[in-house]
Design an enzyme around this catalytic site. Structure first.
Site, PDB file in Angstrom:
ATOM      1  N   GLY A 132      -0.650  -5.227   0.374  1.00  9.12           N
ATOM      2  CA  GLY A 132      -1.718  -5.028  -0.597  1.00  9.12           C
ATOM      3  C   GLY A 132      -1.385  -5.587  -1.960  1.00  9.12           C
ATOM      4  N   GLU A 137      -2.264  -9.122  -1.747  1.00  7.26           N
ATOM      5  CA  GLU A 137      -3.737  -9.206  -1.659  1.00  7.26           C
ATOM      6  C   GLU A 137      -4.368  -9.005  -3.036  1.00  7.26           C
ATOM      7  OE1 GLU A 137      -5.180  -7.878   2.685  1.00  7.26           O
ATOM      8  OE2 GLU A 137      -3.879  -6.390   1.730  1.00  7.26           O
ATOM      9  N   GLU A 193       2.306  -6.585   7.088  1.00  7.28           N
ATOM     10  CA  GLU A 193       1.620  -5.482   7.773  1.00  7.28           C
ATOM     11  C   GLU A 193       1.862  -5.476   9.274  1.00  7.28           C
ATOM     12  OE1 GLU A 193      -0.750  -5.985   3.971  1.00  7.28           O
ATOM     13  OE2 GLU A 193       0.333  -7.269   5.368  1.00  7.28           O
ATOM     14  N   ALA A 229       0.834  -1.195   0.000  1.00  7.30           N
ATOM     15  CA  ALA A 229       0.000   0.000   0.000  1.00  7.30           C
ATOM     16  C   ALA A 229       0.871   1.247   0.000  1.00  7.30           C
ATOM     17  CB  ALA A 229      -0.913  -0.015   1.233  1.00  7.30           C
TER      18      ALA A 229
END
Length: 692
Positions: free
Chosen positions: A104, A107, A127, A65
């Site tokens: 992310g 993901e 994370e 992210a």
């Protein structure tokens, strides 16, 4: 080629559409990237292509992210919009992975129907290192594709799995030859279409969850096995709870709701704020305003270390680990032999150490009894006894021996480097490199800039620190530099508290509960109370004197401040308690009950105040540098950010000033507030607002 936006393009290779992302440096999932991906997939699905490949330009796949957007208002397409578009595509979607697919990024890849990666790729959900959990379905999809045990281990450690391991666990479907990722991904896409393979949605695959259903002991055993490592941190526990939800929830969406709720709790909490702050602080510490990134550096191809003791040997290992030859000089052969033998043992004891690796590193170390052997070294670091007269003698000799342009460094932890440099004819080549013990393990390196240190010497030292795996922070010359100068404040108050009625184990417990690995008295017992203590000069004037005279010298003798059993487990000592009470009576004081709150505030607030003085004097560039020193060198819990971040967390300069003044009024000028603290409070600023 269709340009979707400034970071995304759509091309077509025959019957395969290729969505290409190019958002340097790491293709982070910013609003612009999300918009580009959403529109790119939308157009690819609407095209006549039969399959879609997602690939990234640059050095990596989506590496995570965009942390700078955390906590801000969401703009444009959400990450869930992108994922739903991919996962719900009527055409097979293949993620082509190189570099890293992290957070992310992974993901997103987990919402593709298939994944192809080059062997050098690494995949993970790190994370937890930012005090968070994967908030875009990662906690629900990873256990479904890799299994519960693997998901627990990866998510709570933040470890990056290499592509080969990812293939074995089912996280990747095929490995592509290095340099041929696009061709391999397109070929794989055509194969999926030709064989009419199913559109595999990870969210619908529950087979790997079944083995964990009805077995809560899997999670409890994992918690117990990692209790020490996870102590104080919220994020590992929340990650575990999310995986439990993946196993026990009736549906994927209900598990996703648990993930979202727990993610928001972490996201809005102080621990993640501290860990995200620290993430940027560590990177900021490398930036020195008057030493830009393009400052020329000196080549360091050979290093000399004076002293083969604990520090010298540990320092030498750092350079050998980086493939840099080292000459170690000692005064006597037995000391040299002992030092080299200790280094060898350290290598042999390393987990997973291979004999050939040990030999390779030992071959880079050359022992000598002659300082003249430093004459061809590019950097020489002295690690001798901490006495100014000895240091000056060493630097006088090094000045005469070392070649022009060689960097002369001292490992002193507190002495005046300007004074040391004054005995040389080249003070511009002199710098402090303060390694922390054990030097082969501890990550922190305080780089001490003296008055005349050349900028290229500073630049070289900072870049060299990174090469040998250290986190470097620049400091100015002052007693104790940044770390030890602040530590002295805590140590003073800890000792004073004991003279007022708090027992050592009370002080240690409060600081341990705050998040430190151990308190100051337990640390003294571990190091040895007799370090720097001389029996012949002892007059029984301190608690330490009395303990050492009784041969209570710490863990090594089975007793110090604490009593120890055969396994070195500590317990409060009635002997120490009596010694302390005798001192209190002798001083004419009456012992009192000291609250945990007072112990914490008296140990921590003077540290913050001293940090402000360091900033005031220009001995640290920025508040966050002080925090990097304390997290890496002294075990300050990263989930509390560091002393300066914590100061803002408890109310900022105004609150710290209020406490310091209250303590000063009753306990004297040990609590005198820094002038800068008063100024920041008067201006209503935070410590983070300070700019030089």
């Amino acid at each position: 080629m269709t340009e979707i936006n400034s970071v995304t393009t759509l091309t077509q290779d025959g019957d395969v559409a290729i969505v290409t992302l190019n958002s340097p440096p790491v293709n982070a999932l910013s609003a612009n990237v999300r918009d580009g991906l959403f529109e790119g997939f939308k157009q690819a699905i609407a095209s006549d292509a039969k399959a879609v490949v997602l690939i990234c330009d640059g050095r990596t796949f989506i590496a995570g992210a965009d942390i700078t957007e955390f906590g801000g208002a969401s703009k444009g397409a959400s990450l869930f919009d992108v994922q739903n578009m991919m996962e719900g595509s009527p055409k097979p979607v293949i993620a082509a992975i190189h570099g890293t697919a992290l957070g992310g990024g992974l993901e997103v890849a987990l919402c593709a129907h298939y994944r192809v990666a080059v062997p050098s790729a690494r995949l993970g959900l790190p994370e937890v290192n930012l005090g968070l959990l994967p908030g875009a379905g990662g906690t629900q999809r990873l256990p479904r594709i890799a299994g519960v045990e693997k998901a627990l281990e990866m998510m709570t450690s933040g470890r990056h799995a290499p592509a080969k391991e990812a293939l074995e666990m089912g996280l990747v479907d095929e490995l592509a030859p290095e340099g041929q990722l696009k061709e391999a991904a397109v070929a794989f896409a055509r194969k999926v279409v030709a064989e009419n393979k199913p559109l595999v949605k990870v969210r619908d695959n529950n087979s790997k969850l079944e083995a964990a259903k009805g077995h809560p002991e899997i999670f409890e055993n994992f918690r117990k096995a990692n209790a020490r490592k996870f102590r104080g941190f919220l994020a590992p526990e929340y990650n575990i709870r999310c995986i439990e939800a993946a196993v026990n929830s009736p549906s994927f969406d209900e598990g996703l709701n648990v993930e979202r709720k727990l993610f928001m709790e972490l996201m809005t909490g102080s621990q993640s704020a501290a860990q995200r702050y620290y993430f940027f602080a560590e990177r900021q510490a490398q930036k020195i305003p008057d030493v830009p990134d393009d400052t020329p550096t000196r080549a360091i191809n050979k290093v000399g270390i004076l002293g083969a003791g604990t520090m010298g040997g540990g320092i030498a290992m750092n350079f050998a680990n980086a493939g840099i030859p080292v000459t170690i000089v000692e005064l006597k052969q037995d000391a040299l032999d002992r030092g080299l033998a200790t280094i060898r043992k350290n290598y042999e004891r390393s987990r997973g150490a291979k004999p050939e690796e040990t030999e390779k590193r030992m071959s880079l170390l050359t022992g000598s009894l002659d300082m003249d052997d430093f004459k061809d070294c590019d950097l020489v670091i002295e690690a001798v006894f901490e006495r100014m007269d000895i240091k000056k003698d060493v630097f006088t000799k090094l000045d005469a021996i070392c070649k022009p342009g060689a960097i002369l460094a001292t490992n002193t932890s507190a002495l005046n480097i300007d004074e040391i440099a004054s005995v040389t004819k080249r003070p511009e080549d002199v710098i402090g490199l303060h390694f922390f013990s054990p030097a082969n393990v501890m990550k922190l390196l305080e780089v001490i800039r003296a008055d005349h240190t050349a900028k290229d010497v500073i630049a070289t030292s900072m870049k060299l620190a990174k090469k040998i795996g250290k986190i470097a922070v620049l400091a100015g010359v002052c007693p104790g530099f940044i770390g030890n100068r602040i530590l002295a404040q805590r140590q003073r108050e800890a000792q004073k508290l004991v003279f007022e009625g708090a027992m050592p184990w009370d002080v240690d417990r409060v600081l341990y509960d705050f998040g430190f690995p151990m308190g100051p008295f337990a640390m003294s017992d571990l190091a040895g109370l007799d370090i720097g203590w001389v029996k012949e000069k002892s007059k029984g004037e301190t608690i330490r004197d009395v303990l050492c005279e009784m041969d209570r010298r710490g863990q090594k003798t089975g007793a110090g401040y604490y009593d120890y059993d055969e396994n070195r487990n500590a317990k409060p000592s009635p002997v120490t308690e009596k010694i302390i009470n005798d001192f209190i009576v002798k001083s004419g004081r009456n012992p009192r009950k000291v609250s945990d709150e007072e112990i914490l505030e008296r140990c921590i607030y003077p540290m913050i105040n001293e940090g402000v003085k360091i900033l005031e004097e220009g001995k640290a560039i920025r508040p966050s540098d002080i925090d990097v020193v304390w997290v890496n060198g002294y075990g300050w819990p990263v989930y509390r950010g560091g002393p300066m971040f914590y100061g803002d967390l408890v109310g900022g300069p105004a609150k710290v000033l209020e406490k310091m003044k209250a303590f000063q009024a009753t306990m004297g000028d040990d609590f005198k507030p820094a002038a800068l603290l008063e100024q920041l409070a008067a201006e209503g600023k935070k410590f983070a607002d300070f700019k030089r």
